[in-house]
Design a protein around this motif. Structure first.
Motif, PDB file in Angstrom:
ATOM      1  N   UNK A 186       2.699  11.195   3.994  1.00  0.00           N
ATOM      2  CA  UNK A 186       1.409  10.499   4.067  1.00  0.00           C
ATOM      3  C   UNK A 186       1.524   9.103   4.682  1.00  0.00           C
ATOM      4  N   UNK A 187       2.768   8.623   4.870  1.00  0.00           N
ATOM      5  CA  UNK A 187       2.954   7.229   5.270  1.00  0.00           C
ATOM      6  C   UNK A 187       2.334   6.947   6.652  1.00  0.00           C
ATOM      7  N   UNK A 188       2.353   7.945   7.541  1.00  0.00           N
ATOM      8  CA  UNK A 188       1.735   7.742   8.859  1.00  0.00           C
ATOM      9  C   UNK A 188       0.228   7.483   8.713  1.00  0.00           C
ATOM     10  N   UNK A 204       0.872  -1.178   0.000  1.00  0.00           N
ATOM     11  CA  UNK A 204       0.000   0.000   0.000  1.00  0.00           C
ATOM     12  C   UNK A 204       0.908   1.227   0.000  1.00  0.00           C
ATOM     13  N   UNK A 205       0.887   1.956  -1.075  1.00  0.00           N
ATOM     14  CA  UNK A 205       1.757   3.133  -1.160  1.00  0.00           C
ATOM     15  C   UNK A 205       1.028   4.427  -0.836  1.00  0.00           C
ATOM     16  N   UNK A 206      -0.302   4.358  -0.706  1.00  0.00           N
ATOM     17  CA  UNK A 206      -1.117   5.498  -0.269  1.00  0.00           C
ATOM     18  C   UNK A 206      -2.508   4.978   0.053  1.00  0.00           C
ATOM     19  N   UNK A 244       3.615  -3.589   2.885  1.00  0.00           N
ATOM     20  CA  UNK A 244       4.820  -2.938   2.367  1.00  0.00           C
ATOM     21  C   UNK A 244       4.441  -1.561   1.860  1.00  0.00           C
ATOM     22  N   UNK A 245       5.285  -0.582   2.115  1.00  0.00           N
ATOM     23  CA  UNK A 245       5.071   0.757   1.570  1.00  0.00           C
ATOM     24  C   UNK A 245       6.379   1.244   0.965  1.00  0.00           C
ATOM     25  N   UNK A 296       8.092   7.201  13.043  1.00  0.00           N
ATOM     26  CA  UNK A 296       6.793   7.888  13.143  1.00  0.00           C
ATOM     27  C   UNK A 296       5.633   6.887  13.049  1.00  0.00           C
ATOM     28  N   UNK A 297       5.855   5.766  12.381  1.00  0.00           N
ATOM     29  CA  UNK A 297       4.788   4.767  12.206  1.00  0.00           C
ATOM     30  C   UNK A 297       4.762   3.730  13.322  1.00  0.00           C
ATOM     31  N   UNK A 298       5.876   3.571  14.006  1.00  0.00           N
ATOM     32  CA  UNK A 298       6.012   2.528  15.036  1.00  0.00           C
ATOM     33  C   UNK A 298       4.900   2.563  16.097  1.00  0.00           C
ATOM     34  N   UNK A 299       4.459   3.770  16.531  1.00  0.00           N
ATOM     35  CA  UNK A 299       3.379   3.766  17.533  1.00  0.00           C
ATOM     36  C   UNK A 299       2.099   3.111  17.031  1.00  0.00           C
ATOM     37  N   UNK A 300       1.920   3.016  15.732  1.00  0.00           N
ATOM     38  CA  UNK A 300       0.667   2.479  15.177  1.00  0.00           C
ATOM     39  C   UNK A 300       0.790   1.021  14.790  1.00  0.00           C
TER      40      UNK A 300
END
Ligand code: CLF
Ligand code: SF4
Length: 290
Positions: free
Chosen positions: A207-209, A144-146, A196-197, A251-255
Motif C-alpha cells: 500500500x506504500x505506493x 503516515x503509515x496508510x 515518514x512511513x 517504487x515510490x521514487x517516481x512520485x
C-alpha cells in the motif's frame, strides 16, 4: 518577496541533515526530548521507549523541562555551531505536549534564525498549525503509515481525540483526514514537509505506493520509508529486509523524492545524524568542539 522566500527555503533544505543527503556530513540537528505524552497507540510502540515513528526504541530517556531544553540549546549551539536544526521528535507526540511549544518559544527568543523541525503523528496538526507557524517551524515530518483507514486501523489500536477514544478504523479515519488536511495547510504556509512511513510486512507493504501518490498530490518534499522494528503488539511481525525496503523506495521514487539515509535517531539525539553525541563520552564530545 518570493525570491527571499525561495532563498530561505533553499538554505533551510540545503542545511538540513534529513532533507538533504549532502547536508548530513556537514550539518547537525539537536532533538529536545520535551514531549513524553502521546495521543494515539501504534501497534509497534512500547510506551516508555521513544516514538518509533521517528526514533529507534531505546532505554527510557530523561525528559527535559522547557528551561532545561533552552540551556541545552545554548550550550550546544555555542560548542557545536554546525548544528543548524532544533527539532522535537518525542519521545511521544510533540503536538500532544504543551512543553513542546513552551520550549520552542524560549529557544526562538534567543535564536531568531535557527531552523525548527518537528515530527508528529499528525492527529492534532490542523489545530496546532497556527502555533507552529507563529514559532517559525520550517520543516515538519508527518508519519503516515496508510491512507486507507482499513489498513491504518490494523496499525493503530486507537486515537485519543479531544479526550475521546476512537478505535481501529474509526480512529484511523480521523487521523488520516487530519494528517492530509494538516499537510495541505502546512504547505500553504510554506512549511517543507517530510512524510515518514513505517514499512510493516503483510500489513502496509502493498500500500506504500498509494501513500506516495497521496503525498505527491499535496506537494510533500520528501518521503522516508523506515523499517518496522518488531515490538509491542507487532512483536510477532518480522522486519522488512533491506532489499524489500529498497524496492519499496524505488517504487515510490517516481512520485516523491526518497530519503534513504535515516538513522532512526533517539528523541534526545544531537550532532551529526551519523554520530549521535547523546551516546558519546564527554571526552569524545570535547574532541568535536569547535
Ligand atoms: Fe529530527 Fe526528524 Fe527533524 Fe531530522 S531526525 S525531527 S526530520 S531533525 Fe532525520 Fe533522525 Fe531519520 Fe528523523 S535521521 S530519525 S528523519
Ligand atoms: Fe508510539 Fe509514536 Fe505511535 Fe505515539 S505516535 S503511539 S509515541 S509510535
Amino acid at each position: 518577496e518570493n525570491f527571499t522566500f525561495d532563498r530561505d527555503r533553499y538554505r533551510i533544505i540545503a542545511e538540513h541533515p534529513c532533507y538533504s543527503e549532502n547536508a548530513r556530513h556537514r550539518f547537525g540537528r539537536m532533538h529536545l526530548a520535551v514531549a513524553p505524552k502521546c495521543n494515539i497507540q501504534c501497534n509497534f510502540c512500547v510506551r516508555d521507549f521513544a516514538c518509533v515513528n521517528e526514533n529507534r526504541p531505546g532505554v527510557t530517556m530523561e525528559i527535559l523541562t522547557p528551561a532545561e531544553a533552552l540551556e541545552k540549546v545554548r550550550q550546544a549551539l555555542s560548542d557545536y555551531p554546525f548544528i543548524k536544526v532544533i527539532g522535537v521528535a518525542g519521545p511521544g507526540d510533540p503536538l500532544a505536549n504543551e512543553e513542546t511549544f513552551e520550549a520552542l518559544r524560549l529557544v526562538r527568543q534567543e535564536f531568531p534564525n535557527i531552523t525548527f523541525c518537528m515530527s508528529t503523528n499528525g492527529l492534532m496538526l490542523p489545530e496546532k498549525l497556527p502555533e507552529l507557524v507563529k514559532l517559525g517551524v520550517a520543516t515538519l515530518t508527518v508519519t503516515i503509515n496508510a491512507v486507507d483507514p482499513e489498513i491504518q486501523g490494523q496499525i493503530c489500536e486507537y486515537v485519543n481525540y479531544h479526550g475521546k477514544i476512537y478505535r481501529g478504523v474509526e480512529g484511523a479515519r480521523i487521523q488520516i483526514k487530519n494528517q492530509l488536511d494538516g499537510i495541505e495547510a502546512a504547505v500553504r504556509e510554506g512549511i517543507v514537509i517530510k512524510v515518514n512511513t513505517v514499512l510493516v510486512p503483510g500489513i502496509n507493504d502493498g500500500h506504500v505506493v498509494e501513500i506516495a501518490k497521496a503525498v505527491r498530490e499535496r506537494e510533500v518534499y520528501i518521503m522516508n520509508i523506515m523499517s518496522l522494528i518488531p515490538q509491542g503488539a507487532f512483536a510477532h511481525i518480522r522486519a522488512p529486509t533491506p532489499e524489500e525496503r529498497q524496492a519499496t523506495q524505488d517504487a515510490c521514487e517516481p512520485y516523491v523524492r526518497q530519503m534513504r539515509h535515516c538513522r532512526q535517531c533517539r528523541a534526545d539525539a544531537y550532532g551529526y545524524i551519523d554520530q549521535d553525541m547523546s551516546q558519546m563520552s564527554e571526552e569524545r564530545r570535547n574532541l568535536i568542539k569547535i
